[in-house]
Design a protein around this motif. Structure first.
Motif, PDB file in Angstrom:
ATOM      1  N   GLY A  13     -15.336   9.808  -0.769  1.00 49.45           N
ATOM      2  CA  GLY A  13     -14.376   8.934  -0.109  1.00 49.45           C
ATOM      3  C   GLY A  13     -13.738   7.961  -1.074  1.00 49.45           C
ATOM      4  N   ARG A  14     -14.538   7.419  -1.964  1.00 56.63           N
ATOM      5  CA  ARG A  14     -14.009   6.482  -2.952  1.00 56.63           C
ATOM      6  C   ARG A  14     -13.019   7.178  -3.892  1.00 56.63           C
ATOM      7  N   ALA A  15     -13.347   8.401  -4.313  1.00 56.65           N
ATOM      8  CA  ALA A  15     -12.456   9.134  -5.203  1.00 56.65           C
ATOM      9  C   ALA A  15     -11.109   9.390  -4.532  1.00 56.65           C
ATOM     10  N   VAL A  16     -11.124   9.715  -3.246  1.00 58.51           N
ATOM     11  CA  VAL A  16      -9.876   9.929  -2.507  1.00 58.51           C
ATOM     12  C   VAL A  16      -9.069   8.641  -2.461  1.00 58.51           C
ATOM     13  N   VAL A  17      -9.743   7.525  -2.177  1.00 59.92           N
ATOM     14  CA  VAL A  17      -9.050   6.244  -2.099  1.00 59.92           C
ATOM     15  C   VAL A  17      -8.447   5.873  -3.452  1.00 59.92           C
ATOM     16  N   GLU A  18      -9.217   5.989  -4.517  1.00 61.25           N
ATOM     17  CA  GLU A  18      -8.707   5.638  -5.843  1.00 61.25           C
ATOM     18  C   GLU A  18      -7.513   6.505  -6.226  1.00 61.25           C
ATOM     19  N   ALA A  19      -7.583   7.793  -5.899  1.00 55.31           N
ATOM     20  CA  ALA A  19      -6.476   8.686  -6.216  1.00 55.31           C
ATOM     21  C   ALA A  19      -5.234   8.332  -5.405  1.00 55.31           C
ATOM     22  N   ALA A  20      -5.428   7.975  -4.135  1.00 52.33           N
ATOM     23  CA  ALA A  20      -4.291   7.623  -3.284  1.00 52.33           C
ATOM     24  C   ALA A  20      -3.642   6.317  -3.740  1.00 52.33           C
ATOM     25  N   VAL A  21      -4.457   5.336  -4.083  1.00 53.45           N
ATOM     26  CA  VAL A  21      -3.917   4.078  -4.612  1.00 53.45           C
ATOM     27  C   VAL A  21      -3.151   4.351  -5.897  1.00 53.45           C
ATOM     28  N   GLY A  22      -3.686   5.238  -6.734  1.00 50.78           N
ATOM     29  CA  GLY A  22      -3.015   5.594  -7.970  1.00 50.78           C
ATOM     30  C   GLY A  22      -1.668   6.252  -7.750  1.00 50.78           C
ATOM     31  N   ARG A  23      -1.496   6.893  -6.601  1.00 47.70           N
ATOM     32  CA  ARG A  23      -0.211   7.513  -6.265  1.00 47.70           C
ATOM     33  C   ARG A  23       0.742   6.533  -5.581  1.00 47.70           C
ATOM     34  N   GLY A  24       0.273   5.313  -5.383  1.00 51.39           N
ATOM     35  CA  GLY A  24       1.121   4.326  -4.727  1.00 51.39           C
ATOM     36  C   GLY A  24       1.140   4.417  -3.219  1.00 51.39           C
ATOM     37  N   TRP A  25       0.163   5.109  -2.632  1.00 53.78           N
ATOM     38  CA  TRP A  25       0.113   5.240  -1.180  1.00 53.78           C
ATOM     39  C   TRP A  25      -0.366   3.944  -0.534  1.00 53.78           C
ATOM     40  N   ASP A  26      -0.035   3.788   0.730  1.00 54.94           N
ATOM     41  CA  ASP A  26      -0.506   2.676   1.560  1.00 54.94           C
ATOM     42  C   ASP A  26      -1.832   3.108   2.176  1.00 54.94           C
ATOM     43  N   VAL A  27      -2.939   2.548   1.703  1.00 56.62           N
ATOM     44  CA  VAL A  27      -4.263   3.040   2.066  1.00 56.62           C
ATOM     45  C   VAL A  27      -5.031   2.019   2.902  1.00 56.62           C
ATOM     46  N   THR A  28      -5.537   2.486   4.048  1.00 56.67           N
ATOM     47  CA  THR A  28      -6.427   1.703   4.897  1.00 56.67           C
ATOM     48  C   THR A  28      -7.794   2.377   4.892  1.00 56.67           C
ATOM     49  N   VAL A  29      -8.851   1.585   4.816  1.00 52.66           N
ATOM     50  CA  VAL A  29     -10.207   2.145   4.891  1.00 52.66           C
ATOM     51  C   VAL A  29     -10.961   1.484   6.032  1.00 52.66           C
ATOM     52  N   LEU A  30     -11.774   2.272   6.693  1.00 55.21           N
ATOM     53  CA  LEU A  30     -12.666   1.762   7.738  1.00 55.21           C
ATOM     54  C   LEU A  30     -14.093   2.113   7.358  1.00 55.21           C
ATOM     55  N   ASN A  31     -14.945   1.093   7.244  1.00 55.78           N
ATOM     56  CA  ASN A  31     -16.358   1.326   6.956  1.00 55.78           C
ATOM     57  C   ASN A  31     -17.174   0.125   7.416  1.00 55.78           C
ATOM     58  N   ARG A  32     -18.454   0.195   7.171  1.00 60.46           N
ATOM     59  CA  ARG A  32     -19.351  -0.867   7.656  1.00 60.46           C
ATOM     60  C   ARG A  32     -19.346  -2.119   6.795  1.00 60.46           C
ATOM     61  N   GLY A  33     -18.611  -2.099   5.695  1.00 55.18           N
ATOM     62  CA  GLY A  33     -18.502  -3.283   4.862  1.00 55.18           C
ATOM     63  C   GLY A  33     -19.687  -3.524   3.950  1.00 55.18           C
ATOM     64  N   ARG A  34     -20.498  -2.503   3.723  1.00 55.60           N
ATOM     65  CA  ARG A  34     -21.682  -2.667   2.880  1.00 55.60           C
ATOM     66  C   ARG A  34     -21.350  -2.599   1.389  1.00 55.60           C
TER      67      ARG A  34
END
Length: 349
Positions: A13-34
């Motif tokens: 999940g983190r790798a997907v987020v980092e790659a999306a941010v790197g592409r300039g996408w607007d990224v929202t994540v939902l998790n437990r905040g740990r």
């Protein structure tokens, strides 16, 4: 591109987020905040196992959702139903474990899958949980708006399963290392960052359906992997290549006690290191060299103090040092000399 990632702070999940941010996408994540969210994302808090765990997603629209959940299918079912009218595509990171055991070498996405899975079930076993997650995604979004990423062995930075980190730690310790042969055993795995890049590309292409997502067979070998571990750690480890029969006769479990490795010419090798990935390759999958994956994982591992985080729902990986020493002691010098040339018990020249 507006992307919602359910999870997004650990490994895949983190790798997907980092790659999306790197592409300039607007990224929202939902998790437990740990765990801290990746910089550049909008972080929402919610526990998918709680009755109101998706409350933070009551509003909002996204072009795609990526879900890496790997326990009971029910949370996937609930999230997909909630989002089906507010998201364009649902990407579920599944597993090749969904195929009926034991799939033959060369199996593709049309191979039979396990029976008895349900999209709204509570936890059963890994294969049916993952298949249930697939059914949940397809049931809510339809076959044309759901993408099933049937991942194989995933390694790379942030690994929280314990496979490559164990080998790196073991080779860094130095000394004789029980290296499971044959040395040229072909492996099939995917760097988590390559999985992430393919997944985002698939979203852009509006792909749907199942894809076996792992590198081509033989992209690396057991020898290439372990020799890269020795090089990047800078240790004086000595790889002592040992016949599969010696390892199995010692009661050592493939895949778990010697991570990544399974004996050749076995159901395990056919299932884990021999699938057809031509569909993924034809749609943009590229795989970086094993040396890069190993080096980057070692850099990350040393940066976090040398101990990788581990998911509590996964078995402990690695071989007890006493067991390793006992097997190594049973190898005789003449056999060791022969092994350097012929792949029987021995040491690397």
């Amino acid at each position: 591109m507006r992307l919602l990632v359910l999870g997004g702070t650990e490994f895949a999940g983190r790798a997907v987020v980092e790659a999306a941010v790197g592409r300039g996408w607007d990224v929202t994540v939902l998790n437990r905040g740990r765990h801290a969210a990746v910089p550049g994302t909008r972080a929402l808090t919610g526990d998918r196992t709680a009755p109101d765990g998706l409350a933070a997603l009551a509003e909002g629209e996204w072009d795609a959702v990526v879900d890496t959940w790997s326990s009971a299918p029910r949370p996937v079912h609930e999230a997909a139903r909630l989002l089906r009218d507010r998201a364009g595509r649902y990407v579920y990171v599944s597993s090749r474990s969904v195929y009926t055991w034991a799939p033959p070498a060369g199996y593709g996405e049309d191979a039979p899958v396990v029976e008895g899975a349900a999209p709204d079930a509570d936890a059963t076993d890994y294969a049916r949980d993952k298949r249930g997650g697939e059914l949940a995604a397809v049931g809510a979004f339809g076959a044309d708006r759901s993408l099933l990423v049937r991942a194989g062995l995933i390694i790379g930075p942030y690994e929280n399963v314990g496979r490559l980190p164990w080998w790196l730690t073991r080779t860094a310790r130095g000394g004789p290392v029980l290296a499971p042969g044959p040395r040229d055993l072909p492996l099939q795995y995917v760097d988590v960052r390559d999985l992430a890049q393919w997944t985002l590309g698939a979203v852009e292409r509006e792909l749907s359906g199942p894809y076996n997502l792992t590198g081509p067979q033989g992209h690396a070998t057991m020898g290439g992997l372990l020799e890269a571990c020795v090089r990047v750690t800078g240790s004086a480890a000595e790889l002592r290549w040992t016949e599969p029969r010696v390892i199995l006769d010692a009661g050592i479990e493939p895949w778990t006690q010697l991570p990544v490795w399974v004996p050749p010419d076995s159901d395990l090798h056919d299932a884990l290191h021999s699938c057809d990935v031509s569909r993924a390759v034809a749609t943009g999958l590229t795989c970086r060299p094993v040396e890069e994956t190993v080096a980057d994982t070692w850099s990350w591992l040393t940066a976090v103090g040398g101990t990788a985080p581990r998911r509590p729902d996964r078995t402990v990986k690695g071989l007890d040092p006493e067991v390793e020493a006992k097997v190594l002691a049973s190898l005789h010098a003449p056999e060791a000399d022969a092994g350097a040339a012929g792949g029987v018990p021995g040491t690397t020249p």
